[in-house]
Structure formats: structure tokens, C-alpha cells
Design an enzyme around this catalytic site. Structure first.
Site, short mmCIF file in Angstrom:
data_model
loop_
_atom_site.label_atom_id
_atom_site.label_comp_id
_atom_site.label_asym_id
_atom_site.label_seq_id
_atom_site.Cartn_x
_atom_site.Cartn_y
_atom_site.Cartn_z
N ARG A 27 0.82 -1.21 0.00
CA ARG A 27 0.00 0.00 0.00
C ARG A 27 0.86 1.27 0.00
NH1 ARG A 27 -3.97 -1.64 4.74
NH2 ARG A 27 -5.12 -3.34 3.78
N ARG A 31 -3.39 6.38 1.23
CA ARG A 31 -3.97 7.52 1.92
C ARG A 31 -3.03 8.27 2.87
NH1 ARG A 31 -9.07 4.97 4.65
NH2 ARG A 31 -7.74 3.13 4.60
N TYR A 154 -15.10 -12.28 -0.09
CA TYR A 154 -15.81 -11.03 -0.38
C TYR A 154 -17.05 -11.29 -1.23
CZ TYR A 154 -11.90 -8.23 1.40
OH TYR A 154 -10.95 -7.64 2.20
#
Length: 354
Positions: A27, A31, A154
Site C-alpha cells: 500500500r 492515503r 468477499y
């Protein structure tokens, strides 16, 4: 293709000599970076960012403009395959990924078809081509996919889950149905990763985020068995060099001997597995990637350096180690601390490669 200026990441995965231990972060485009948040705002939402090759390229390159990382990783999402199968992926603020349609029966599974990446996921393959061009040989590009088991959770749960009760109910009550779903997903992952390799990915990683939720026997049957099938179906060489494969099962430290038998070149480790013990168990067969606790990046630069030194010493001398976090970097991390981490790996690892 442009020759690689920095190939130490690929060399370490193949257990070839390197000058310093290579490092990248799961990642790493995310963010915690203000420039990423600006790009996401420009895209409108997360899916808008993922499905725009130019913006996906932009955010892939952002961490490399800040830090001397040894690899770039394609910016995308692990749930692109289920979305391409027609399940309708969307994201709710604070709740993560959701699907408009879920898998509830064998009839639902029978309607699924293996994904054709060039046709069904062109925005991903176009992003890979664009990123390779823009990298211009500076560092290798990593492609990736979720594992069949992780994708299935999922698809059956309709989103994230703490206990995977619907998926495990299918596992124990209708194992043949779950195998049917996992088989379609494995075929799709093979096609997806091979398309990424053909478009320019120079290594690939399979993220088995939820394999650690399985029992020992269930992991072998419902997770590892399908990752083994994927590894064996992948393109082994492209552009005149090997294409290394990394398997990463979060919480999977107890299974690394079995994982090493798949033919993967490297195993990703989370922070719960001792790196020295892992090297003694499987290091002669595979390279190891990891495994600093991402929470260490909340500490001072001095504490980060100490932990980097400890992990480097734990692995010891020689090649075959790619430094990484044990899972993804979190949004609250100060970008300066990420920089201190990367610099520490390069600074303090040279003595282990002399």
C-alpha cells in the site's frame, strides 16, 4: 523495453547477490500521502481512481517521487476480478468494499465465467502498460491479484467480514460448490496475472489476505491448493528474464514449508513470524519478504531505525530478503517516518551484503 537501472528487487527474489537489501511497502501508494488524497479527490471516488489508467499511473508513481524505493506496485484493487464478473463493486465510507450482488448458491456460481483481462479489465492492463512506460526502467513494476480464497470471501459475504460465517458455512456444508467457485477464480487469476506480465509487470504478488482465518486442513485444500495451481499456470519468463512470484498469506507463518513447495520464488511474511526461524525453515528454497509491523511507523525515527536493524540482523547475511512491512502501511502514518524507514533499510543493510 528499457533496461532496468535498479534491479536489486528482482535479484533478491531470485536469491542473486545485491548491494543492499531492497525495500518497498505494501500500500505504498495510498492515503498516508497528501498527493494521493488529492488525486483521489480529482477522480471523484476510489473506483474512479482505479478505473482511470492515467490516474492509476499517477498514484503508482507518487511514492517513488518521494522515496528511493526499489519497486513500484500497480495501483489497483484486489476485487477487480469479482467486479468484472458482474458483482458490482462499490465502496462505502468507513465500511470498505461492498458488492451489489453476492454469491449465495450453486446457481450463482454456475453463471460466473472466467475473466478475460483484455476485454473485461482493460483499465488495469492499460495502467500496467502506461506505468512501465513512465517508469522508464527506473525500478521494476509489481503486478498483483487477490488469492481465490480471499476473493471468494468477499463475493460470498458481500464485503468485509470478521468471521466469514457465510463462506465457512459453504465450505463445510457445500464444499463442492466452493471448489467450483475457487476453480473459476483461479483460472481468472492466472489469466489476469499473465496479462499483467505481458503488459509489463516484472514480478507478481498473490495477496491471500484471509487465508489465516482457515484451519490447517482447510487452508491446504481451499487456499493453498488454488495458489499452487496459479503459480504453475503463470508465465515463467518475459523480456528475457524470470518473472518472480511472491505468495503472501497474512497469518500464514505456520504454513511456509507448504507454501515453499508451490514453486513460488518468495514468501511474504507478516510480523507474527520470526524472520530468522523462517529462513532456517525455508530460506534455502525461497526468498523471504517482510516483515516489520506497520505500527512501528508510528514511532520516532530512532525507534524505526532500531527495529530495521533488528530485522536485518534477524535475517542475517546474504541475499534473498526483500524488506517490507508485514501488511499495508496505514493512513495515519507520517510520510516522513516512511522515508526514515526506507533510508534505514538501505543504510544499515549494506554490511550484510559485503
Amino acid at each position: 523495453m528499457t533496461p532496468l537501472k535498479n534491479d536489486r528487487f528482482l535479484r533478491a527474489l531470485l536469491k542473486q547477490p545485491v548491494d543492499v537489501t531492497p525495500v518497498w511497502m505494501m500500500r505504498q501508494a495510498g492515503r498516508y500521502l497528501p498527493e494521493y488524497r488529492a488525486s483521489r479527490a480529482k477522480a471523484g471516488d476510489f473506483m474512479g481512481l482505479c478505473t482511470n489508467p492515467e490516474l492509476a499511473c499517477e498514484v503508482t508513481l507518487q511514492p517513488l517521487e518521494r522515496y528511493p524505493l526499489d519497486a513500484a506496485i500497480l495501483f489497483s484493487d484486489i476485487l477487480t476480478i469479482p467486479d468484472a464478473m458482474g458483482l458490482g463493486l462499490y465502496f462505502e465510507t468507513g465500511e470498505g468494499p461492498k458488492f451489489k450482488k453476492v454469491i449465495q448458491s450453486t446457481q450463482d456460481i454456475e453463471q460466473l465465467k472466467a475473466v478475460n483481462p483484455e476485454k473485461d479489465l482493460p483499465y488495469v492492463i492499460d495502467a500496467v502498460r502506461l506505468i512501465r512506460r513512465e517508469l522508464n526502467g527506473s525500478v521494476p513494476l509489481i503486478g498483483f491479484s487477490g488469492s481465490p480464497w480471499t476473493l471468494a470471501t468477499y463475493m460470498i459475504e458481500g464485503g468485509s467480514s470478521r468471521d466469514f460465517h457465510k463462506t465457512k458455512q459453504m465450505l463445510y456444508n457445500q464444499p463442492e460448490a466452493l471448489h467450483q467457485l475457487l476453480s473459476v477464480l483461479a483460472d481468472s487469476v492466472v489469466a489476469y496475472l499473465n496479462a499483467q506480465i505481458q503488459a509489463g509487470a516484472q514480478a507478481v504478488q498473490i495477496f491471500d489476505s484471509w487465508g489465516g482465518a482457515l484451519s490447517h486442513a482447510a487452508y491446504q485444500e481451499f487456499s493453498l491448493g488454488y495458489m499452487d495451481k496459479i503459480v504453475k499456470g503463470l508465465i515463467k519468463e518475459n523480456e528475457g528474464r524470470s518473472v518472480p512470484v511472491i505468495l503472501f498469506t497474512k497469518g500464514g507463518g505456520q504454513w511456509i514449508e507448504s507454501m515453499a513447495e508451490t514453486g513460488a520464488h518468495a514468501l511474504g511474511l507478516d510480523w507474527t513470524t520470526d524472520l530468522n526461524q523462517a529462513r532456517q525453515r525455508v530460506g534455502h528454497k525461497v526468498a523471504l519478504q517482510g516483515n516489520m509491523d506497520p505500527a512501528v511507523l508510528y514511532a520516532t525515527p530512532e525507534k524505526i531505525q532500531q527495529e530495521v536493524k533488528r530485522i536485518l540482523e534477524s535475517y542475517g547475511s546474504g541475499t534473498g530478503h526483500v524488506f517490507n512491512l508485514g501488511h499495508g502501511i496505514t493512513p495515519e502514518v507520517d510520510p516522513a517516518n516512511a522515508g526514515a524507514f526506507i533510508d534505514a533499510v538501505h543504510t544499515f543493510s549494506a554490511i550484510y551484503h559485503s
